[in-house]
Design a protein around this motif. Structure first.
Motif, short mmCIF file in Angstrom:
data_model
loop_
_atom_site.label_atom_id
_atom_site.label_comp_id
_atom_site.label_asym_id
_atom_site.label_seq_id
_atom_site.Cartn_x
_atom_site.Cartn_y
_atom_site.Cartn_z
N THR A 34 -14.85 -3.40 36.01
CA THR A 34 -14.70 -4.80 36.35
C THR A 34 -15.93 -5.82 36.01
N ASP A 43 -10.91 -10.37 38.79
CA ASP A 43 -9.59 -9.78 38.71
C ASP A 43 -9.72 -8.36 39.48
N SER A 182 -9.88 -2.15 23.88
CA SER A 182 -9.32 -3.43 24.25
C SER A 182 -7.85 -3.56 23.90
N THR A 207 -6.94 -7.57 31.78
CA THR A 207 -7.40 -8.86 30.96
C THR A 207 -6.02 -9.40 30.11
N ARG A 208 -5.56 -8.40 29.59
CA ARG A 208 -4.15 -8.69 29.01
C ARG A 208 -3.20 -9.51 29.92
N VAL A 211 -4.82 -13.09 30.77
CA VAL A 211 -4.71 -13.74 29.62
C VAL A 211 -3.19 -14.45 29.25
N THR A 241 -8.55 -8.34 24.14
CA THR A 241 -8.86 -8.76 25.53
C THR A 241 -9.57 -7.18 26.25
N SER A 242 -10.39 -7.69 27.10
CA SER A 242 -10.67 -6.55 27.94
C SER A 242 -11.63 -6.99 28.96
N ALA A 243 -11.78 -6.43 29.87
CA ALA A 243 -12.69 -6.77 31.07
C ALA A 243 -14.11 -7.40 30.71
N LEU A 246 -13.94 -10.11 27.57
CA LEU A 246 -12.89 -11.20 28.13
C LEU A 246 -11.93 -11.42 26.70
N ARG A 271 -10.39 -17.90 25.76
CA ARG A 271 -11.60 -17.42 26.35
C ARG A 271 -12.02 -18.44 27.33
N TYR A 274 -10.24 -18.58 30.62
CA TYR A 274 -10.33 -17.29 31.41
C TYR A 274 -11.80 -17.52 32.24
#
Ligand code: PLP
Length: 284
Positions: A34, A43, A182, A207-208, A211, A241-243, A246, A271, A274
């Motif tokens: 996280t 999240d 990701s 994150t997917r 976003v 995207t990934s934690a 971002l 980006r 988010y």
């Protein structure tokens, strides 16, 4: 650093795990990462929900409730004075004599968590964009479970680095599944965002999902379907995207520039949105 091991906060030099831990012997464990921005979790609910899903799929039982999990995250952030970075949480099936069969369900799981600093907002890779290569997806068939079995993604990352790239996009039956750590996206020439539909073939990125929601809130079209490397190379933009990344723009795939070879406007906008959404959350 202060880390968490099975109910205790200890200096990392004093933390220990059994040689017989199934996470160590069988990669029989799952994890979550996280992001922490401005001392706050991003999240968290999504990551805990996925943790439960992974536990369920593997018949692992965690006795701690979600509040306790959140408390561990918060305490680690506080004890380590973490402003920006991540909290890593791992649950394994615990300690037992080496045997392929699972130990008795009463065997306590091993729970470990730690923090790691990382510059997330001011990331050089976000500025420059990623160069990726394609590689065959040779991972196992349950990529929707977030297990600690990460050797193939590590190999893929090393192969990418060896070839002067930053990361690999993995391909199965002609279609991109995801990147090594990701989710992979492209933007077509109508500005539609495209990312592969959820299945057992890829991790269901938190994150997917975030976003995707942001994009739809801002009236962007999103299509969930697979795409080829060729389609991605010819797309207007590409990103992942990934934690902890971002949104990272992707500027080339197998040495072919995507768009004009610089970070795309939509990736940059997503980006920014988010990050703004993360920084404005006051509850976590
Ligand atoms: N796909 C893979 C294989 C991953 O390892 C990750 C996580 O780092 C992701 C996708 C992105 O997931 P999330 O957005 O939940 O971090």
């Amino acid at each position: 650093r202060t880390v968490y091991v099975n109910g205790q906060y200890v200096p990392e030099s004093e933390a220990s795990i059994s040689v017989f831990d199934r996470g160590f012997l069988f990669a029989d464990g799952i994890y979550e990462v996280t992001a922490v921005l401005n001392g706050r979790l991003m999240d968290f609910e999504g990551h805990v929900a996925r943790l439960h899903r992974s536990l369920n799929e593997l018949n692992m039982h965690l006795t701690l409730n979600d509040n306790a999990l959140r408390d561990i995250h918060r305490q680690l952030i506080e004890k380590n004075d973490l402003q920006e970075g991540l909290v890593y949480l791992q649950v394994t099936r615990g300690v037992a004599d080496r045997d392929f069969a699972y130990p008795d369900a009463s065997t306590p799981v091993t729970l470990v968590a730690f923090t790691q600093q990382k510059a997330i907002i001011d990331s050089p890779l976000a500025e420059r964009g990623l160069r990726v290569i394609s590689l065959p997806d040779m991972r196992w068939g349950r990529r929707d479970i977030k297990t600690v079995q990460l050797l193939y993604p590590s190999m893929a990352k090393m192969e990418a680095k060896k070839r002067g790239a930053d990361d690999a996009w993995l391909v199965e039956s002609g279609l991109v599944t995801e990147a090594s750590s990701s989710n992979a996206w492209i933007v077509d020439h109508d500005n539609t965002l495209i990312t592969r539909e959820l299945s057992r073939s890829l991790l269901h990125g938190i994150t997917r999902r975030a976003v995707m929601q942001l994009a739809r809130q801002h009236d962007m079209k999103v299509e969930e379907r697979g795409f080829t490397i060729k389609e991605a190379q010819n797309a207007r933009e590409a990103f992942v995207t990934s934690a902890t990344s971002l949104v990272y723009p992707v500027i080339s795939i197998d040495q072919r520039s995507v768009g004009d070879g610089t970070p795309g406007d939509i990736a940059k906008a997503l980006r920014r949105l988010y990050i703004e959404a993360g920084l404005s959350v006051s509850s976590s």
